[in-house]
Design an enzyme around this catalytic site. Sequence first.
Site, mmCIF file in Angstrom:
data_model
loop_
_atom_site.group_PDB
_atom_site.id
_atom_site.type_symbol
_atom_site.label_atom_id
_atom_site.label_comp_id
_atom_site.label_asym_id
_atom_site.label_seq_id
_atom_site.Cartn_x
_atom_site.Cartn_y
_atom_site.Cartn_z
ATOM 1 N N GLU A 1 -1.153 1.702 -5.155
ATOM 2 C CA GLU A 1 -0.764 3.113 -5.072
ATOM 3 C C GLU A 1 -1.918 3.989 -5.537
ATOM 4 O O GLU A 1 -1.777 5.213 -5.613
ATOM 5 C CB GLU A 1 0.530 3.244 -5.898
ATOM 6 C CG GLU A 1 1.210 4.553 -5.918
ATOM 7 C CD GLU A 1 0.705 5.434 -7.039
ATOM 8 O OE1 GLU A 1 1.116 6.599 -7.094
ATOM 9 O OE2 GLU A 1 -0.119 4.972 -7.857
ATOM 10 N N TRP A 2 -3.052 3.358 -5.868
ATOM 11 C CA TRP A 2 -4.331 4.000 -6.231
ATOM 12 C C TRP A 2 -4.278 4.805 -7.531
ATOM 13 O O TRP A 2 -5.162 5.613 -7.818
ATOM 14 C CB TRP A 2 -4.840 4.900 -5.089
ATOM 15 C CG TRP A 2 -4.605 4.350 -3.729
ATOM 16 C CD1 TRP A 2 -5.006 3.132 -3.275
ATOM 17 C CD2 TRP A 2 -3.891 4.964 -2.643
ATOM 18 N NE1 TRP A 2 -4.592 2.953 -1.981
ATOM 19 C CE2 TRP A 2 -3.911 4.054 -1.565
ATOM 20 C CE3 TRP A 2 -3.245 6.190 -2.481
ATOM 21 C CZ2 TRP A 2 -3.298 4.323 -0.346
ATOM 22 C CZ3 TRP A 2 -2.636 6.476 -1.260
ATOM 23 C CH2 TRP A 2 -2.666 5.536 -0.223
ATOM 24 N N GLY A 3 -3.201 4.641 -8.300
ATOM 25 C CA GLY A 3 -3.119 5.339 -9.584
ATOM 26 C C GLY A 3 -2.600 6.758 -9.496
ATOM 27 O O GLY A 3 -2.509 7.460 -10.507
ATOM 28 N N ASP B 1 -10.245 3.295 -3.342
ATOM 29 C CA ASP B 1 -10.924 2.071 -2.890
ATOM 30 C C ASP B 1 -12.357 1.957 -3.403
ATOM 31 O O ASP B 1 -13.086 2.938 -3.476
ATOM 32 C CB ASP B 1 -10.967 2.049 -1.355
ATOM 33 C CG ASP B 1 -9.589 1.821 -0.769
ATOM 34 O OD1 ASP B 1 -8.617 1.697 -1.538
ATOM 35 O OD2 ASP B 1 -9.477 1.771 0.473
ATOM 36 N N ASP C 1 0.829 -1.203 0.000
ATOM 37 C CA ASP C 1 0.000 0.000 0.000
ATOM 38 C C ASP C 1 0.870 1.262 0.000
ATOM 39 O O ASP C 1 2.100 1.188 0.063
ATOM 40 C CB ASP C 1 -0.905 -0.057 1.257
ATOM 41 C CG ASP C 1 -2.290 0.489 0.969
ATOM 42 O OD1 ASP C 1 -2.425 1.352 0.087
ATOM 43 O OD2 ASP C 1 -3.245 0.062 1.656
#
Length: 415
Positions: A183-185, A205, A150
């Site tokens: 890394e959520w983009g 998320d 994460d």
Amino acid sequence: MKKLILTLATVALTALTPARAQKWEHLADTPQMGWSTWNKFAHHIDEQKIVGVIDAIVESGLRDAGYIYVNIDDCWHGKRDADGFIHEHPEKFPHGMKWLADYAHSKGLKLGIYTDCGTQTCAGEPGSLGHEYQDALTYARWGIDYLKEDWCNTPNQNPIGAYQLMSDALRAAGRPILLSLCEWGTAKPWRWARDIGHSWRTTGDIGPFFNKDQGKADQGRRLSVLEIIQRNDTLRAYAGPGHWNDPDMLEVGNGLTENEDRAHFTMWCMMAAPLILGHDVRDMSEATRRIIMNRDMIAIDQDSLGVQGLHYCTEQGLDFWFKPLKGGDWAFTILNPTQEAVTYALNWQDFNLTDEEVSGRSTDFNHTRYTVYNLWSHKREGRTSLKAGIERTLTVPSHDVVSYRLIAPAGKNKH
Ligand code: GLA
């Protein structure tokens, strides 16, 4: 002479540059499949629950359908010892992670774990910053097979360097471990993570809601299924065997309607997404089981050509998606994101397209007669015609899909 000196200098420099470790290959030639603790249990995890899940995955047939990773997300941690080695939480995991990994392996499954590039995980547990090689070694010693990393608590860290470091550490630890970047983009990992890990999250998320409106109560904290599809759609050129766009774990079985669950699952398969279940598999409805065990649909996700589907057009509020498959077939899905059922008159000749961006493949409806196989009723529904004309009138319920495998005639377009 000058040339010789230059050549010698190059050789010397090359010898001095440390060789970059390669990521572990062939761990995700097709998108990874499994289950994770997070969406349903969040912080509330322990050994007993995970053993129960492992047993349920085997008994329900999920393992044999391909769901082989059991991933422990955040909140498994105990403390680091005096030498900096991380330990599992002693009360939540009394037998230890090694014991749990052995148990998963004895059932033909694999065990995944979670860490963070920063000082702390998103839930405030110890992160891997400064302990990457030690942590990778610990995971390898425990027999871990999958690592999700994460990106919380990482001020001033460079994501490329941070994830490369863990990739190198996993390689050095000597056990093949799949690396899933989370890394959520934010820093566009699709541009740089192909050789570092096996998948990268493309968005924030997911939440258990189909559209933004339904997710209002969540106050923008999490994204709906439709918002994620929209964002992930633009990135199809970056995905392929061994390196996948990850639109986050599934919310099937977590409170969406049956139509929505079917649409969500279908679209993840159309997008060649990792299929990581997020519900309580120990206690699931027959409808949920039927959706996630649809082997015809799983085969679309797991197709070895490894091409993420393409959103071709939107007509009458319906989204038309195509995914080229190995051997000349196509998956075809109509998604209805609207609030009403929509009736649509289908003429295959409206869909003569070429996937210029990724596969170069053409649907070629004016020369190829495909057998139309319904991926949800599992029935053949005739063949496509070579001539223009309305061939069938379909009603797509609200928040649902109609999905076909278009089977090319033997010998046509095969490769
Ligand atoms: C982040 C990730 C989630 C989950 C949580 C755990 O929000 O994106 O998938 O791992 O952290 O704290």
